[in-house]
Design an enzyme around this catalytic site. Structure first.
Site, PDB file in Angstrom:
ATOM      1  N   HIS A 139       0.706  -1.668  -0.145  1.00  0.00           N
ATOM      2  CA  HIS A 139       0.394   0.329   0.216  1.00  0.00           C
ATOM      3  C   HIS A 139       1.061   1.139   0.332  1.00  0.00           C
ATOM      4  CE1 HIS A 139      -2.512  -3.257   2.368  1.00  0.00           C
ATOM      5  NE2 HIS A 139      -3.905  -1.873   1.912  1.00  0.00           N
ATOM      6  N   ASP A 151       2.325   2.204   3.388  1.00  0.00           N
ATOM      7  CA  ASP A 151       2.786   1.410   4.113  1.00  0.00           C
ATOM      8  C   ASP A 151       4.462   1.513   4.106  1.00  0.00           C
ATOM      9  OD1 ASP A 151       0.633   0.164   4.945  1.00  0.00           O
ATOM     10  OD2 ASP A 151       1.108  -1.406   3.451  1.00  0.00           O
ATOM     11  N   ASP A 185     -10.726 -11.451  11.293  1.00  0.00           N
ATOM     12  CA  ASP A 185      -9.904 -11.222   9.846  1.00  0.00           C
ATOM     13  C   ASP A 185      -8.375 -11.017  10.147  1.00  0.00           C
ATOM     14  OD1 ASP A 185      -8.990 -11.092   7.177  1.00  0.00           O
ATOM     15  OD2 ASP A 185      -8.957  -9.176   7.314  1.00  0.00           O
ATOM     16  N   ASP A 208      -5.930 -13.226   9.902  1.00  0.00           N
ATOM     17  CA  ASP A 208      -4.857 -13.102   8.480  1.00  0.00           C
ATOM     18  C   ASP A 208      -3.134 -13.979   8.568  1.00  0.00           C
ATOM     19  OD1 ASP A 208      -6.240 -11.630   6.855  1.00  0.00           O
ATOM     20  OD2 ASP A 208      -5.083  -9.479   7.275  1.00  0.00           O
ATOM     21  N   ASP A 218      -0.560 -11.804   2.720  1.00  0.00           N
ATOM     22  CA  ASP A 218      -1.728 -10.897   3.051  1.00  0.00           C
ATOM     23  C   ASP A 218      -1.510 -11.622   4.687  1.00  0.00           C
ATOM     24  OD1 ASP A 218      -2.416  -9.556   4.303  1.00  0.00           O
ATOM     25  OD2 ASP A 218      -4.195  -8.864   2.108  1.00  0.00           O
TER      26      ASP A 218
HETATM   27  C1  XLS Z   1      -7.553  -6.011   4.282  1.00  0.00           C
HETATM   28  C2  XLS Z   1      -7.243  -6.484   2.851  1.00  0.00           C
HETATM   29  C3  XLS Z   1      -6.245  -6.205   2.765  1.00  0.00           C
HETATM   30  C4  XLS Z   1      -5.443  -5.454   1.145  1.00  0.00           C
HETATM   31  C5  XLS Z   1      -5.062  -4.772   0.567  1.00  0.00           C
HETATM   32  O1  XLS Z   1      -8.175  -6.855   5.244  1.00  0.00           O
HETATM   33  O2  XLS Z   1      -6.986  -8.591   2.455  1.00  0.00           O
HETATM   34  O3  XLS Z   1      -4.984  -6.054   3.250  1.00  0.00           O
HETATM   35  O4  XLS Z   1      -5.096  -6.941   0.724  1.00  0.00           O
HETATM   36  O5  XLS Z   1      -5.384  -3.395   0.491  1.00  0.00           O
HETATM   37 NI    NI Z   2      -7.866 -10.608   5.716  1.00  0.00          NI
HETATM   38 NI    NI Z   3      -6.145  -8.924   1.583  1.00  0.00          NI
END
Ligand code: XLS
Ligand code: NI
Ligand code: NI
Length: 444
Positions: free
Chosen positions: A108, A111, A314, A316, A346
């Site tokens: 991003h 970032d 989320d 991740d 991600d």
């Molecule tokens: C957030 C999203 C983000 C996208 C890119 O939940 O997954 O990280 O992949 O903006």
């Molecule tokens: Ni996510």
């Molecule tokens: Ni994402």
């Protein structure tokens, strides 16, 4: 890929270049399954998998959560001038990528470079950091898989960006995305992702949904037009996520996104970037989302991660479940691969995994899980038993009546006549789900 080691002071001095050592190695800083040059279905693994590191999680993740402070130990983060820190962080990122042999990264805008006091200042910061990223790319051969803009962190985006009730916020977001596309182009990025972050609502009573969704479409058209104007030929992607941070997001799932793209004449420009944890938040399996996009030609790229079955966020997390990665790779192979997309981790190390070495364990595990998934999926396809069972299940559609229906030569009248004459349809056969599932397990 060899570590070219530009940095005079390495960020990960104790960590060697990670190599393929095969399944029997005892070295946990080695690949057991990811052998980049091994040939699967006629192509090297690296070309199937096209792994990317997420700059935001891996190099900007702090470990803070709604209940607690940052936990990550990152000795290279010494504070001080944010621009200088952003520049020196690029060397850390490329050392990490090189040591893992990962050929792509995603970012991003905010970032990689700090937000300035004005838009012009933020743009200058981004240019300065992008020049460094470009230098590292040229030095190492590592490439940008996709870029995107952060349209959710700053307070100006409190009501969303392209769907904000404030037209000037829409304008600011447009300017930010314009710059992010230019930067992605300058870095030779293979794609650009739209994930709004706050493009949704918390309360329908204060929301003009039609207006907001129309604005989102206008925004994407402007992006597509500008990309054409400046000759950015990368693939655009739309990333679904049903909720979080808002309670309902307009990019809910692949079905909602593809409908939005088609309803607004964007379908030839934008494919899907599908994330596992977002699929599960939408109440779908990742395989469902991939299949739904793939069958319509919208399968673009994936954000590889996983949620936790007991935590409704989320989260991740890094994917380690081979059953999941097999489903993903089976579907990707079925639809002819991901390029120019890829597999972007991600994903973030959990708050309790705060040492730098954990970043390596996380990526090694994810890469090996996908490499195994790829090998298993290829074996399933080579053997063909599951495909044969599937075809048998639909055999009546390859018989004369089914073929006539599919080709459009039957009508309600003709079908009624057929069934009046027969009196009853042929008996159904068992779906054999357990057999399918047991067969799948024989490949593991
Ligand atoms: C957030 C999203 C983000 C996208 C890119 O939940 O997954 O990280 O992949 O903006
Ligand atoms: Ni996510
Ligand atoms: Ni994402």
């Amino acid at each position: 890929m060899a570590f070219t080691g530009e940095a005079t002071k390495q960020a990960f001095p104790d960590i060697p270049v990670i190599r393929y050592e095969g399944p029997s190695t005892t070295n946990m800083l080695a690949f057991r399954h990811y052998d980049p040059d091994a040939i699967v279905e006629g192509r090297p693994m690296r070309e199937h998998l096209r792994f990317a590191v997420s700059y935001w999680h891996t190099f900007r993740g702090t470990g803070s959560d709604p209940f607690g402070a940052p936990t990550m130990v990152r000795p290279w983060e010494q504070g001080g001038d944010p621009l200088a820190a952003a520049i020196s962080r690029t060397a850390v990122a490329f050392e990490f990528l090189e040591k893992l042999g990962i050929e792509y990264y995603c970012f991003h805008d905010r970032d990689v470079a700090p937000e300035g006091a004005t838009l012009a200042e933020s743009n200058n910061y981004l240019d300065t950091v992008a020049a460094e990223l470009k230098r590292h790319q040229d030095r190492t051969g590592i490439k940008l898989l996709w870029g995107t803009a952060n349209l959710f962190s700053h307070p100006r985006y409190v009501h969303g960006a392209a769907t904000s009730c404030n037209a000037e916020v829409f304008a600011y977001a447009a300017a930010q995305v314009k710059k992010a596309i230019e930067t992605t182009r300058a870095l030779g990025g293979a794609g650009y992702v739209f994930w709004g972050g706050r493009e949704g609502y918390q309360c329908l009573w204060n929301t003009d949904m039609k207006r907001e969704i129309d604005h989102l479409a206008r925004f994407m058209h402007m992006a597509v037009d500008y990309a054409k104007e400046i000759g950015f030929s990368g693939q655009f992607y739309f990333e679904p996520k049903p909720r979080e941070p808002t309670k309902h997001q307009y990019d809910y799932d692949c079905a909602a996104c593809i409908n939005f793209l088609r309803a607004n004449g964007l379908e030839q420009y934008v494919k899907m970037n599908i994330e596992t944890n977002h699929a599960t938040l939408a109440g779908h399996e990742m395989q469902h989302e991939l299949e739904y996009a793939g069958m319509q030609g919208f399968l673009g790229s994936i954000d590889a991660n996983t949620g936790d079955t007991l935590v409704g966020w989320d989260t991740d997390q890094f994917p380690t479940n081979i059953y999941l990665t097999t489903q993903i790779m089976y579907t990707i192979l079925k639809y002819g691969g991901l390029a120019p997309g890829g597999i972007n981790f991600d994903a973030k190390v959990r708050r309790e995994s705060f040492e730098p070495v954990d970043l390596f364990h996380a990526h090694i595990g994810g890469m090996d899980a996908f490499a195994r998934g790829l090998k298993i999926a290829a074996a399933m396809r080579a053997d063909g038993s599951i495909q044969r069972l599937l075809e048998e299940r639909y055999a009546s559609w390859s018989a004369p009546l089914g073929k006539r229906i599919e080709s459009g030569s039957e009508t309600f009248r003709s079908l009624e006549a057929e069934m009046l004459a027969k009196g009853e349809a042929a008996a159904c056969r068992s779906g054999r789900q357990e057999l399918f599932e047991n067969l799948l397990n024989t490949y593991f």
